[in-house]
Design a protein around this motif. Structure first.
Motif, PDB file in Angstrom:
ATOM      1  N   GLU A   1     -33.553  66.100  56.693  1.00  0.00           N
ATOM      2  CA  GLU A   1     -32.465  65.242  57.144  1.00  0.00           C
ATOM      3  C   GLU A   1     -32.849  63.807  56.800  1.00  0.00           C
ATOM      4  O   GLU A   1     -33.945  63.367  57.122  1.00  0.00           O
ATOM      5  CB  GLU A   1     -32.332  65.413  58.658  1.00  0.00           C
ATOM      6  CG  GLU A   1     -31.126  64.792  59.264  1.00  0.00           C
ATOM      7  CD  GLU A   1     -31.003  65.182  60.731  1.00  0.00           C
ATOM      8  OE1 GLU A   1     -31.281  64.304  61.583  1.00  0.00           O
ATOM      9  OE2 GLU A   1     -30.644  66.332  61.022  1.00  0.00           O
ATOM     10  N   VAL A   2     -31.943  63.085  56.155  1.00  0.00           N
ATOM     11  CA  VAL A   2     -32.229  61.720  55.748  1.00  0.00           C
ATOM     12  C   VAL A   2     -31.523  60.753  56.687  1.00  0.00           C
ATOM     13  O   VAL A   2     -30.335  60.891  56.971  1.00  0.00           O
ATOM     14  CB  VAL A   2     -31.767  61.462  54.291  1.00  0.00           C
ATOM     15  CG1 VAL A   2     -31.985  60.017  53.903  1.00  0.00           C
ATOM     16  CG2 VAL A   2     -32.503  62.390  53.333  1.00  0.00           C
ATOM     17  N   TRP A   3     -32.290  59.784  57.170  1.00  0.00           N
ATOM     18  CA  TRP A   3     -31.752  58.688  57.968  1.00  0.00           C
ATOM     19  C   TRP A   3     -31.947  57.415  57.154  1.00  0.00           C
ATOM     20  O   TRP A   3     -33.045  57.136  56.685  1.00  0.00           O
ATOM     21  CB  TRP A   3     -32.490  58.545  59.286  1.00  0.00           C
ATOM     22  CG  TRP A   3     -32.417  59.715  60.208  1.00  0.00           C
ATOM     23  CD1 TRP A   3     -31.860  60.950  59.981  1.00  0.00           C
ATOM     24  CD2 TRP A   3     -32.947  59.776  61.530  1.00  0.00           C
ATOM     25  NE1 TRP A   3     -32.012  61.758  61.071  1.00  0.00           N
ATOM     26  CE2 TRP A   3     -32.675  61.062  62.045  1.00  0.00           C
ATOM     27  CE3 TRP A   3     -33.612  58.871  62.333  1.00  0.00           C
ATOM     28  CZ2 TRP A   3     -33.042  61.450  63.316  1.00  0.00           C
ATOM     29  CZ3 TRP A   3     -33.989  59.254  63.595  1.00  0.00           C
ATOM     30  CH2 TRP A   3     -33.697  60.536  64.087  1.00  0.00           C
ATOM     31  N   LEU A   4     -30.891  56.654  57.011  1.00  0.00           N
ATOM     32  CA  LEU A   4     -30.945  55.415  56.251  1.00  0.00           C
ATOM     33  C   LEU A   4     -30.953  54.245  57.229  1.00  0.00           C
ATOM     34  O   LEU A   4     -30.054  54.112  58.054  1.00  0.00           O
ATOM     35  CB  LEU A   4     -29.733  55.319  55.320  1.00  0.00           C
ATOM     36  CG  LEU A   4     -29.579  54.042  54.510  1.00  0.00           C
ATOM     37  CD1 LEU A   4     -30.755  53.856  53.546  1.00  0.00           C
ATOM     38  CD2 LEU A   4     -28.257  54.065  53.749  1.00  0.00           C
ATOM     39  N   VAL A   5     -31.974  53.408  57.130  1.00  0.00           N
ATOM     40  CA  VAL A   5     -32.058  52.209  57.966  1.00  0.00           C
ATOM     41  C   VAL A   5     -31.706  51.018  57.082  1.00  0.00           C
ATOM     42  O   VAL A   5     -32.283  50.839  56.009  1.00  0.00           O
ATOM     43  CB  VAL A   5     -33.464  52.025  58.576  1.00  0.00           C
ATOM     44  CG1 VAL A   5     -33.530  50.739  59.387  1.00  0.00           C
ATOM     45  CG2 VAL A   5     -33.831  53.236  59.418  1.00  0.00           C
ATOM     46  N   VAL A   6     -30.741  50.218  57.550  1.00  0.00           N
ATOM     47  CA  VAL A   6     -30.286  49.048  56.807  1.00  0.00           C
ATOM     48  C   VAL A   6     -30.503  47.817  57.668  1.00  0.00           C
ATOM     49  O   VAL A   6     -29.965  47.729  58.771  1.00  0.00           O
ATOM     50  CB  VAL A   6     -28.784  49.175  56.454  1.00  0.00           C
ATOM     51  CG1 VAL A   6     -28.298  47.938  55.716  1.00  0.00           C
ATOM     52  CG2 VAL A   6     -28.523  50.444  55.650  1.00  0.00           C
ATOM     53  N   ARG A   7     -31.302  46.899  57.176  1.00  0.00           N
ATOM     54  CA  ARG A   7     -31.517  45.660  57.922  1.00  0.00           C
ATOM     55  C   ARG A   7     -30.320  44.740  57.691  1.00  0.00           C
ATOM     56  O   ARG A   7     -29.978  44.445  56.543  1.00  0.00           O
ATOM     57  CB  ARG A   7     -32.801  44.970  57.485  1.00  0.00           C
ATOM     58  CG  ARG A   7     -33.062  43.750  58.329  1.00  0.00           C
ATOM     59  CD  ARG A   7     -34.442  43.233  58.143  1.00  0.00           C
ATOM     60  NE  ARG A   7     -34.611  42.062  59.002  1.00  0.00           N
ATOM     61  CZ  ARG A   7     -35.677  41.323  59.011  1.00  0.00           C
ATOM     62  NH1 ARG A   7     -36.689  41.625  58.241  1.00  0.00           N
ATOM     63  NH2 ARG A   7     -35.756  40.284  59.808  1.00  0.00           N
TER      64      ARG A   7
ATOM     65  N   PRO B   1     -26.925  63.401  51.366  1.00  0.00           N
ATOM     66  CA  PRO B   1     -26.298  62.261  52.046  1.00  0.00           C
ATOM     67  C   PRO B   1     -26.990  61.983  53.379  1.00  0.00           C
ATOM     68  O   PRO B   1     -27.521  62.894  54.016  1.00  0.00           O
ATOM     69  CB  PRO B   1     -24.854  62.720  52.256  1.00  0.00           C
ATOM     70  CG  PRO B   1     -24.926  64.210  52.229  1.00  0.00           C
ATOM     71  CD  PRO B   1     -26.049  64.556  51.289  1.00  0.00           C
ATOM     72  N   PRO B   2     -26.986  60.716  53.801  1.00  0.00           N
ATOM     73  CA  PRO B   2     -27.668  60.404  55.060  1.00  0.00           C
ATOM     74  C   PRO B   2     -26.953  61.033  56.251  1.00  0.00           C
ATOM     75  O   PRO B   2     -25.730  61.061  56.311  1.00  0.00           O
ATOM     76  CB  PRO B   2     -27.601  58.873  55.128  1.00  0.00           C
ATOM     77  CG  PRO B   2     -26.449  58.500  54.269  1.00  0.00           C
ATOM     78  CD  PRO B   2     -26.368  59.542  53.198  1.00  0.00           C
ATOM     79  N   ARG B   3     -27.729  61.556  57.172  1.00  0.00           N
ATOM     80  CA  ARG B   3     -27.180  62.128  58.410  1.00  0.00           C
ATOM     81  C   ARG B   3     -26.898  61.015  59.414  1.00  0.00           C
ATOM     82  O   ARG B   3     -25.942  61.073  60.158  1.00  0.00           O
ATOM     83  CB  ARG B   3     -28.190  63.131  58.966  1.00  0.00           C
ATOM     84  CG  ARG B   3     -27.825  63.771  60.270  1.00  0.00           C
ATOM     85  CD  ARG B   3     -26.797  64.871  60.047  1.00  0.00           C
ATOM     86  NE  ARG B   3     -26.509  65.582  61.248  1.00  0.00           N
ATOM     87  CZ  ARG B   3     -27.067  66.729  61.611  1.00  0.00           C
ATOM     88  NH1 ARG B   3     -27.958  67.296  60.829  1.00  0.00           N
ATOM     89  NH2 ARG B   3     -26.745  67.309  62.720  1.00  0.00           N
ATOM     90  N   HIS B   4     -27.771  60.014  59.434  1.00  0.00           N
ATOM     91  CA  HIS B   4     -27.633  58.862  60.319  1.00  0.00           C
ATOM     92  C   HIS B   4     -27.839  57.598  59.497  1.00  0.00           C
ATOM     93  O   HIS B   4     -28.687  57.562  58.605  1.00  0.00           O
ATOM     94  CB  HIS B   4     -28.685  58.885  61.440  1.00  0.00           C
ATOM     95  CG  HIS B   4     -28.568  60.054  62.354  1.00  0.00           C
ATOM     96  ND1 HIS B   4     -27.729  60.077  63.437  1.00  0.00           N
ATOM     97  CD2 HIS B   4     -29.178  61.273  62.334  1.00  0.00           C
ATOM     98  CE1 HIS B   4     -27.834  61.234  64.067  1.00  0.00           C
ATOM     99  NE2 HIS B   4     -28.707  61.981  63.406  1.00  0.00           N
ATOM    100  N   ILE B   5     -27.068  56.553  59.828  1.00  0.00           N
ATOM    101  CA  ILE B   5     -27.280  55.233  59.256  1.00  0.00           C
ATOM    102  C   ILE B   5     -27.519  54.299  60.433  1.00  0.00           C
ATOM    103  O   ILE B   5     -26.694  54.213  61.343  1.00  0.00           O
ATOM    104  CB  ILE B   5     -26.087  54.754  58.416  1.00  0.00           C
ATOM    105  CG1 ILE B   5     -25.885  55.693  57.231  1.00  0.00           C
ATOM    106  CG2 ILE B   5     -26.302  53.308  57.949  1.00  0.00           C
ATOM    107  CD1 ILE B   5     -24.659  55.390  56.394  1.00  0.00           C
TER     108      ILE B   5
ATOM    109  N   ALA C   1     -21.955  60.094  57.758  1.00  0.00           N
ATOM    110  CA  ALA C   1     -23.119  59.822  58.600  1.00  0.00           C
ATOM    111  C   ALA C   1     -22.685  59.263  59.945  1.00  0.00           C
ATOM    112  O   ALA C   1     -21.669  58.580  60.064  1.00  0.00           O
ATOM    113  CB  ALA C   1     -24.041  58.821  57.911  1.00  0.00           C
ATOM    114  N   LYS C   2     -23.490  59.551  60.942  1.00  0.00           N
ATOM    115  CA  LYS C   2     -23.290  58.923  62.240  1.00  0.00           C
ATOM    116  C   LYS C   2     -23.928  57.537  62.150  1.00  0.00           C
ATOM    117  O   LYS C   2     -25.074  57.401  61.721  1.00  0.00           O
ATOM    118  CB  LYS C   2     -23.937  59.753  63.345  1.00  0.00           C
ATOM    119  CG  LYS C   2     -23.664  59.173  64.719  1.00  0.00           C
ATOM    120  CD  LYS C   2     -24.090  60.090  65.831  1.00  0.00           C
ATOM    121  CE  LYS C   2     -23.747  59.411  67.158  1.00  0.00           C
ATOM    122  NZ  LYS C   2     -24.236  60.156  68.286  1.00  0.00           N
ATOM    123  N   VAL C   3     -23.165  56.514  62.540  1.00  0.00           N
ATOM    124  CA  VAL C   3     -23.639  55.137  62.412  1.00  0.00           C
ATOM    125  C   VAL C   3     -24.115  54.633  63.761  1.00  0.00           C
ATOM    126  O   VAL C   3     -23.439  54.796  64.781  1.00  0.00           O
ATOM    127  CB  VAL C   3     -22.524  54.221  61.864  1.00  0.00           C
ATOM    128  CG1 VAL C   3     -23.019  52.784  61.738  1.00  0.00           C
ATOM    129  CG2 VAL C   3     -22.036  54.742  60.512  1.00  0.00           C
TER     130      VAL C   3
END
Length: 166
Positions: free
Chosen positions: A82-88, A110-114, A141-143
């Motif tokens: 599961e990929v989680w994308l962290v965006v600053r 695709p990301p599961r969480h952003i 993704a869940k944001v």
């Protein structure tokens, strides 16, 4: 902090490689220590244990770990996961976020969480634009928004807290 949170003391238990400089590993690893297969085996050993294994990438999908091995290659090699994308939340974040989402879609991961990380007041100012940009792309993704001083809530990510419902 990560060691303390897990009741551990040995940094090698949670970190395969540590470099003196805060740079892309391919640039910081002057001695050529980082070997992709060693890193992957180290990660797989941790993933074999019951529970959740969270593996934090470094700097973004296209960051080189070695001359011919990117963070994206690392993620792909550990699939399925599961990929989680962290965006600053800062200047350039929309570009970073949309390029990352496109790359992950191309990888069929695709990301599961952003997680929109706004560590300061300046970052808070970018949150509305980031949310609007996400609505422009097909992303299921869940944001989440993480503000300065906030702790993530494990249940928001579908995680159980130890001792909960045991």
């Amino acid at each position: 902090a990560l060691l303390r949170a897990q009741g551990m003391h040995d940094p090698t238990a949670i970190n395969r490689y540590r470099f003196a400089e805060a740079r892309a590993p391919a640039l910081a690893d002057r001695a050529g220590e980082l070997q992709p297969e060693h890193l992957l085996n180290w990660c797989r050993l941790r993933m074999d244990h019951p529970g959740i294994t969270l593996i934090e990438g470094v700097g973004g999908l296209m960051v080189p770990l070695t001359r011919d091995f990117l963070v994206a290659d690392w993620i792909r090699a550990l699939a399925p996961n599961e990929v989680w994308l962290v965006v600053r939340a800062r200047l350039g974040a929309i570009n970073h976020m949309l390029l990352s989402i496109a790359q992950l879609a191309q990888m069929q991961m695709p990301p599961r969480h952003i997680i929109l990380n706004a560590p300061d007041d300046e970052g808070r100012g970018y949150l509305a634009d980031l949310h609007r940009a996400l609505k422009m792309v097909a992303c299921n993704a869940k944001v989440h928004t993480l503000l300065a001083g906030e702790m993530p809530v494990p249940q928001d990510f579908g995680l159980r807290v130890r001792g909960e419902n045991d």
